[in-house]
Design a protein around this motif. Structure first.
Motif, mmCIF file in Angstrom:
data_model
loop_
_atom_site.group_PDB
_atom_site.id
_atom_site.type_symbol
_atom_site.label_atom_id
_atom_site.label_comp_id
_atom_site.label_asym_id
_atom_site.label_seq_id
_atom_site.Cartn_x
_atom_site.Cartn_y
_atom_site.Cartn_z
ATOM 1 N N THR A 31 0.830 -1.194 0.000
ATOM 2 C CA THR A 31 0.000 0.000 0.000
ATOM 3 C C THR A 31 0.872 1.255 0.000
ATOM 4 O O THR A 31 1.932 1.281 0.616
ATOM 5 N N LYS A 35 2.040 2.571 -6.672
ATOM 6 C CA LYS A 35 1.505 1.827 -7.834
ATOM 7 C C LYS A 35 0.673 2.734 -8.738
ATOM 8 O O LYS A 35 0.896 2.786 -9.950
ATOM 9 N N ASP A 86 -6.980 -6.202 3.297
ATOM 10 C CA ASP A 86 -5.684 -6.546 2.713
ATOM 11 C C ASP A 86 -5.511 -8.051 2.538
ATOM 12 O O ASP A 86 -4.428 -8.524 2.210
ATOM 13 N N ASN A 119 -16.776 2.164 1.887
ATOM 14 C CA ASN A 119 -16.293 0.785 1.745
ATOM 15 C C ASN A 119 -17.180 -0.021 0.803
ATOM 16 O O ASN A 119 -17.478 -1.186 1.056
ATOM 17 N N ARG A 169 0.675 6.856 3.406
ATOM 18 C CA ARG A 169 -0.690 6.343 3.545
ATOM 19 C C ARG A 169 -1.503 7.185 4.541
ATOM 20 O O ARG A 169 -2.679 7.448 4.312
ATOM 21 N N ARG A 172 -2.787 10.399 2.983
ATOM 22 C CA ARG A 172 -3.689 10.075 1.872
ATOM 23 C C ARG A 172 -5.034 9.580 2.385
ATOM 24 O O ARG A 172 -6.090 10.030 1.938
HETATM 25 O O1 C5P Z 1 -3.930 2.212 -3.212
HETATM 26 P P1 C5P Z 1 -3.642 1.113 -2.232
HETATM 27 O O2 C5P Z 1 -2.796 0.017 -2.799
HETATM 28 O O3 C5P Z 1 -3.100 1.621 -0.937
HETATM 29 O O4 C5P Z 1 -5.074 0.463 -1.925
HETATM 30 C C1 C5P Z 1 -5.179 -0.729 -1.184
HETATM 31 C C2 C5P Z 1 -5.396 -0.414 0.291
HETATM 32 O O5 C5P Z 1 -6.685 0.154 0.459
HETATM 33 C C3 C5P Z 1 -5.349 -1.647 1.154
HETATM 34 O O6 C5P Z 1 -4.129 -1.643 1.895
HETATM 35 C C4 C5P Z 1 -6.576 -1.521 2.091
HETATM 36 O O7 C5P Z 1 -6.222 -1.550 3.442
HETATM 37 C C5 C5P Z 1 -7.133 -0.159 1.751
HETATM 38 N N1 C5P Z 1 -8.591 -0.124 1.775
HETATM 39 C C6 C5P Z 1 -9.224 0.537 2.814
HETATM 40 N N2 C5P Z 1 -10.581 0.591 2.842
HETATM 41 C C7 C5P Z 1 -11.325 0.002 1.897
HETATM 42 C C8 C5P Z 1 -10.701 -0.678 0.834
HETATM 43 C C9 C5P Z 1 -9.324 -0.721 0.795
HETATM 44 O O8 C5P Z 1 -8.558 1.076 3.698
HETATM 45 N N3 C5P Z 1 -12.639 0.073 1.976
#
Ligand code: C5P
Ligand code: ADP
Ligand code: MG
Length: 253
Positions: A31, A35, A86, A119, A169, A172
């Motif tokens: 994360t 990417k 994750d 979510n 992170r 963001r």
């Molecule tokens: O852009 P990135 O690779 O960080 O996006 C993936 C991340 O988004 C994951 O690490 C996950 O924890 C997070 N996520 C989140 N809430 C969500 C969906 C994904 O925090 N509802």
């Protein structure tokens, strides 16, 4: 750039029902490794980001648009930062597989928008993925399942150290994903970090190219972009694409 001018015959075995077989690139990494930013850079350098979707030769799709629907109980847990986003099972992996197969068959498809604040998927806000020359598919676990992993023509892994990733992170997720500091740090310690070590990091070995430092690494990005151009030219001569090499002026932009 890569020209859209193409001559396809029904007899061409590489062509899908609606047209062309794209060059499919998987982009993984932890994360906030960069990417999404790396994909944006590749798209900028390969073509026209500001283009209309129907005209695009390079498209990027995020694995996040394939999170599966949560049950009401899971939704409540997610709101408290107690759901594991994750884990490989958090995604609709069958839909990922069938979508990538459609893309490889040259079939136009629809991808929903993901809303991190609720979510959930916004099913009424879809992006149409038109057959393209290059498709980037990016996400934390795109190399996890062998069936999906094996579809990529090229696999990239963005390798940015964990401290930098956490430091990116936190702001963001607070600014763009509607979280607070407590939520982000607890989720990181309980789920994000352990799942990275268990599921994402072990897939680094499948990468063809590892990009240290992510988007900062312009040398690596330029090498990858040039490699993609060369591959497309090669495929053009085998009748799959028509590619015009960059003009000297364009390649310095
Ligand atoms: O852009 P990135 O690779 O960080 O996006 C993936 C991340 O988004 C994951 O690490 C996950 O924890 C997070 N996520 C989140 N809430 C969500 C969906 C994904 O925090 N509802
Ligand atoms: P990923 O898609 O891997 O989660 P992002 O590309 O979204 O990572 O990057 C995570 C955050 O860090 C974003 O806010 C992005 O703007 C920022 N970021 C990415 N690369 C860099 C960089 N090289 N320098 C500074 N900030 C960056
Ligand atoms: Mg991202």
């Amino acid at each position: 750039g890569i020209s859209r001018k193409m001559s396809y015959g029904f007899n061409n075995p590489f062509n899908g029902v609606e047209g062309k077989t794209p060059f499919l690139i998987g982009v993984s990494g932890g994360t906030a490794s960069g990417k999404s930013t790396v994909c944006k850079r590749i798209m900028e350098k390969l073509g026209q980001v500001d283009m209309d979707h129907t005209e695009r030769q390079v498209v990027c799709i995020s694995q996040d648009c394939f999170y599966r629907d949560l049950t009401p109980a899971e939704k409540l847990r997610a709101e408290k930062g107690q759901f594991n986003f994750d884990h490989p099972d958090a995604f609709d992996n069958d839909l990922i597989l069938s979508t990538l197969q459609d893309i490889l068959a040259g079939v136009k498809c629809e991808v929903a928008t993901y809303d991190y604040r609720t979510n959930s998927l916004l099913r009424d806000q879809t992006t149409t993925i038109y057959p393209a020359d290059v498709v980037l598919f990016e996400g934390i676990l795109v190399f996890y399942f062998p069936k999906i992993r094996d579809l990529f023509h090229m696999k990239l892994f963005v390798d940015t150290d964990s401290d930098t990733r956490l430091a990116r992170r936190v702001p963001r997720d607070i600014n763009e994903r509607g979280r607070d500091l407590d939520y982000v740090l607890n989720q990181y310690m309980n789920f994000v970090k352990p799942a990275f070590e268990e599921f994402c990091l072990p897939t680094k070995k499948f990468a063809d190219v590892i990009i240290p430092r992510g988007a900062d690494n312009t040398v690596a990005i330029d090498l990858i972009v040039q490699h993609i151009r060369d591959l497309l030219i090669e495929r053009a001569s085998s009748g799959r694409f028509v590619v015009e090499p960059e003009s000297p002026v364009a390649s310095h932009s």
